[in-house]
Design an enzyme around this catalytic site. Sequence first.
Site, PDB file in Angstrom:
ATOM      1  N   ASP A 152       0.855  -1.114  -0.022  1.00 37.82           N
ATOM      2  CA  ASP A 152       0.084  -0.233  -0.152  1.00 37.82           C
ATOM      3  C   ASP A 152       1.011   1.220  -0.067  1.00 37.82           C
ATOM      4  O   ASP A 152       1.686   1.371   0.976  1.00 37.82           O
ATOM      5  CB  ASP A 152      -0.769  -0.083   1.246  1.00 37.82           C
ATOM      6  N   ASP A 175      -6.633   3.937 -11.058  1.00 30.63           N
ATOM      7  CA  ASP A 175      -8.136   3.474 -11.129  1.00 30.63           C
ATOM      8  C   ASP A 175      -9.135   4.731 -10.967  1.00 30.63           C
ATOM      9  O   ASP A 175      -9.223   5.211 -10.026  1.00 30.63           O
ATOM     10  CB  ASP A 175      -8.517   2.378  -9.945  1.00 30.63           C
TER      11      ASP A 175
END
Length: 274
Positions: A152, A175
């Site tokens: 992450d 995204d």
Amino acid sequence: MSDFLNTPDVPPAAPHAPGVPVRHTRAKGEPRFPDGPKADPAGSHFERRIRSFQPRRSRVTAGQADALQRLWPSWGLDIDGQRVIDPVELFGNDHPVVLEIGFGMGEATALMAAADPGTNVLAVDVHTPGQGNLLNLADGNGLSNVRVANGDAIILLREMLRPDALDGLRVYFPDPWPKKRHHKRRLIQPEFLSLAATRLKPGAIVHCATDWEPYAEQMLQVLTAHPDFENTQADGGFAARPAFRPLTRFEGQGLDKGHVVNDLLFRRVPHRDR
């Protein structure tokens, strides 16, 4: 572009044709890549906040698997949040460091690294085939200025990088989370920019690109409104694609479909407390 999860284990020593997916039966609990990226490097050490990426499983080719096994110990970084990394130790030099979040299969990352060997690229993604592919490209082209991070990016920024550690930030084709109820998952938000600003040196460039126009407009809005960044464009708008950012296959496919690609180039202004 910013998706990752581990996939099948290292293939047996039998020969494989390039591009053929790896199939390997492993015992329950056996790691997919014993010497490669971990499935969940941060584990349960940190809160399960809303993620800006969507993990997805995909097959790994023999070449990608080989690169993960062979190169991860020296060129890979699991984002576990348990230590602060030293870029000089990580790269073996004190060259400027640019963080790239979400590199897909790594072709553009490798091209930019080859064109600018004096800049170190710390490339973060969660997609195991892409991690293996970028390692393969870096190895095959002698790109010692590339390191691949698994995990992450928020944990990397918050827990593992010191203030002013970065000379640049790249976020290409993240995204877009197009549905309105998912907009909170978009990476480029005021909170993310505030965190990134603490790790970017004054003058560092944040370079974003997207082919989703509503997301581009949101990026422009939040970057313009943030006090730690200023637009490099005199008109306060989008930038033309700079020559140093290669045209990727993904982008080319979007352009063929009539998508409009927007680049944003913002500069980190001097720290407000200095």
